[in-house]
Design a protein around this motif. Structure first.
Motif, mmCIF file in Angstrom:
data_model
loop_
_atom_site.group_PDB
_atom_site.id
_atom_site.type_symbol
_atom_site.label_atom_id
_atom_site.label_comp_id
_atom_site.label_asym_id
_atom_site.label_seq_id
_atom_site.Cartn_x
_atom_site.Cartn_y
_atom_site.Cartn_z
ATOM 1 N N ALA A 119 -9.822 -12.487 36.802
ATOM 2 C CA ALA A 119 -10.486 -12.602 35.355
ATOM 3 C C ALA A 119 -11.929 -12.528 35.530
ATOM 4 O O ALA A 119 -12.687 -11.805 35.132
ATOM 5 N N LYS A 120 -12.681 -13.330 36.363
ATOM 6 C CA LYS A 120 -13.835 -13.530 36.541
ATOM 7 C C LYS A 120 -14.496 -12.180 37.596
ATOM 8 O O LYS A 120 -15.391 -11.616 36.974
ATOM 9 N N ALA A 121 -13.649 -11.896 38.419
ATOM 10 C CA ALA A 121 -14.193 -10.702 39.326
ATOM 11 C C ALA A 121 -14.038 -9.505 38.429
ATOM 12 O O ALA A 121 -15.037 -8.648 38.490
ATOM 13 N N ALA A 122 -13.139 -9.085 37.782
ATOM 14 C CA ALA A 122 -12.987 -8.054 36.813
ATOM 15 C C ALA A 122 -14.267 -8.067 35.701
ATOM 16 O O ALA A 122 -14.736 -7.018 35.282
ATOM 17 N N ALA A 123 -14.384 -9.066 35.256
ATOM 18 C CA ALA A 123 -15.342 -9.243 34.127
ATOM 19 C C ALA A 123 -16.676 -8.920 34.857
ATOM 20 O O ALA A 123 -17.877 -8.160 34.317
ATOM 21 N N GLY A 137 9.462 -15.781 29.257
ATOM 22 C CA GLY A 137 9.740 -17.487 29.671
ATOM 23 C C GLY A 137 8.339 -17.931 29.690
ATOM 24 O O GLY A 137 8.341 -19.194 29.940
ATOM 25 N N ALA A 138 7.307 -17.321 29.473
ATOM 26 C CA ALA A 138 6.031 -17.969 30.169
ATOM 27 C C ALA A 138 5.337 -18.904 29.223
ATOM 28 O O ALA A 138 4.769 -19.776 29.404
ATOM 29 N N GLU A 139 5.975 -19.013 27.902
ATOM 30 C CA GLU A 139 5.882 -19.998 27.089
ATOM 31 C C GLU A 139 6.980 -21.043 26.739
ATOM 32 O O GLU A 139 6.870 -21.685 25.916
ATOM 33 N N GLN A 157 -0.942 -20.053 32.166
ATOM 34 C CA GLN A 157 -2.183 -20.452 32.297
ATOM 35 C C GLN A 157 -3.055 -19.351 32.886
ATOM 36 O O GLN A 157 -4.285 -19.055 32.710
ATOM 37 N N GLY A 158 -2.375 -18.451 33.882
ATOM 38 C CA GLY A 158 -3.058 -17.222 34.436
ATOM 39 C C GLY A 158 -3.181 -16.239 33.196
ATOM 40 O O GLY A 158 -4.263 -15.601 33.206
ATOM 41 N N GLU A 159 -2.402 -16.076 32.382
ATOM 42 C CA GLU A 159 -2.465 -15.321 31.064
ATOM 43 C C GLU A 159 -3.581 -15.624 30.413
ATOM 44 O O GLU A 159 -4.343 -14.808 29.875
ATOM 45 N N LYS A 160 -3.884 -17.189 30.199
ATOM 46 C CA LYS A 160 -4.944 -17.400 29.494
ATOM 47 C C LYS A 160 -6.491 -17.006 29.823
ATOM 48 O O LYS A 160 -7.200 -16.647 29.262
ATOM 49 N N ILE A 162 -6.928 -14.367 31.912
ATOM 50 C CA ILE A 162 -7.107 -13.156 31.700
ATOM 51 C C ILE A 162 -7.431 -12.877 30.216
ATOM 52 O O ILE A 162 -8.579 -11.997 29.866
ATOM 53 N N GLN A 163 -6.675 -13.461 29.308
ATOM 54 C CA GLN A 163 -7.218 -13.359 27.825
ATOM 55 C C GLN A 163 -8.570 -13.720 27.583
ATOM 56 O O GLN A 163 -9.164 -13.103 26.592
ATOM 57 N N SER A 164 -9.256 -14.601 28.298
ATOM 58 C CA SER A 164 -10.653 -15.047 28.171
ATOM 59 C C SER A 164 -11.501 -14.468 28.747
ATOM 60 O O SER A 164 -12.816 -14.891 28.924
ATOM 61 N N SER A 165 -11.263 -13.217 29.461
ATOM 62 C CA SER A 165 -11.965 -12.755 30.419
ATOM 63 C C SER A 165 -13.143 -11.991 29.895
ATOM 64 O O SER A 165 -14.215 -11.665 30.463
ATOM 65 N N GLY A 166 -13.036 -11.805 28.842
ATOM 66 C CA GLY A 166 -13.689 -10.513 27.761
ATOM 67 C C GLY A 166 -13.453 -9.086 28.113
ATOM 68 O O GLY A 166 -14.079 -8.169 27.633
ATOM 69 N N VAL A 167 -12.505 -8.844 29.223
ATOM 70 C CA VAL A 167 -11.915 -7.505 29.537
ATOM 71 C C VAL A 167 -10.943 -7.186 28.640
ATOM 72 O O VAL A 167 -10.082 -8.165 28.513
ATOM 73 N N ASP A 168 -10.865 -5.894 28.180
ATOM 74 C CA ASP A 168 -9.677 -5.416 27.813
ATOM 75 C C ASP A 168 -8.277 -5.608 28.398
ATOM 76 O O ASP A 168 -8.212 -5.445 29.588
ATOM 77 N N TYR A 169 -7.483 -6.223 27.785
ATOM 78 C CA TYR A 169 -6.198 -6.489 28.656
ATOM 79 C C TYR A 169 -4.894 -6.211 27.922
ATOM 80 O O TYR A 169 -4.715 -6.008 26.887
#
Length: 264
Positions: A119-123, A137-139, A157-160, A162-169
């Motif tokens: 997420a950080k590197a992509a942003a 089953g992730a939730e 937690q990894g999904e979250k 990615i969702q918070s990266s600011g990049v379209d996902y």
């Protein structure tokens, strides 16, 4: 990372971006079943690919040897390698997972910390898109896969991240992964629903299976299809359903067509 609000999936009228305009696609976990299928399908469509693996010599037997495919050594747990690999790319598809479930720290290191690094590197690299292959089953904390060191808890937690990266996902949660020709290969067409269509206890619908090649096709379609913008989707095959292209699956998802109920 800058948090961005989840957007509603656009309708059918939204204009799809040509795949060629995405630019180079980095595939993390390219040595695995889904990752190698993604690389193969992208190469068949003439898209330049960087296939990132942890063991180059072993992975080359799985990956297509053709112009436009570059096999590179890298690891999501190594943030420095990600910074270099994503520089100048247009999008990243994450198909990673722990190399062994015998390591109790594997899910944390790969599924959580690895996706934080992605997420950080992509942003920082200004990527247009992140597609993450997660799991049904992730939730669902009671899902049996969590017996393996909480693997789905850490995937969520990894999904979250990615969702918070600011990049379209797009986050794809497939059912049980199989290959063509295997005894467990599913029959029927692919259907998709929003998050927790299958994966929460008590489950709305039973979990199912899906071909790795079908997941790969969905991941590639999600790179450019506006119906996949900032969404989580869960996908399985459903017996009796007609075969659909990945684009048709996403269009049905955007239109709110829920998957048919299977046998409980």
């Amino acid at each position: 990372m800058n948090a961005s609000p989840t957007k509603e999936a656009p309708g059918r009228s939204a204009e799809k971006t040509p795949l060629a305009s995405v630019g180079r696609v980095v595939v993390l976990g390219a040595g695995g079943g889904v990752g190698s299928a993604v690389v193969t399908q992208l190469a068949e469509q003439g898209v330049p690919v960087t296939a990132v693996v942890r063991d180059v010599s072993r992975a080359k037997d799985k990956l297509p040897s053709r112009e436009g495919v570059q096999v590179s050594l890298g690891d999501v747990t190594d943030s420095a390698s990600l910074t270099s690999l994503l520089q100048g790319a247009g999008a990243v598809i994450v198909a990673t997972g722990p190399s062994s479930l015998k390591n109790p720290f594997g899910p944390y290191n790969v599924d959580y910390n690895g996706n934080v690094n992605v997420a950080k590197a992509a942003a920082n690299a200004g990527l247009k898109k992140i597609v993450m292959v997660s799991s049904i089953g992730a939730e669902d904390w009671l899902f049996f896969l969590n017996l393996f060191w909480g693997i789905l808890i850490w995937k969520r937690q990894g999904e979250k991240a990615i969702q918070s990266s600011g990049v379209d996902y797009t986050i794809i949660r497939p059912g049980g992964l199989t290959n063509e020709g295997s005894q467990r290969a599913p029959k029927g067409g692919v259907v998709a629903g929003p998050a927790n269509t299958y994966g929460r206890a008590p489950r709305i619908k039973p979990t199912g299976s899906i071909l790795r090649s079908q997941v790969a096709a969905l991941a590639i379609e999600a790179l450019t299809n506006p119906a996949a913008s900032n969404v989580i989707l869960e996908a399985v095959t459903q017996e009796g359903e007609p075969e659909r292209t990945a684009a048709q699956v996403l269009e049905d998802l955007a239109a709110g067509k829920l998957p048919p109920r299977g046998e409980e």
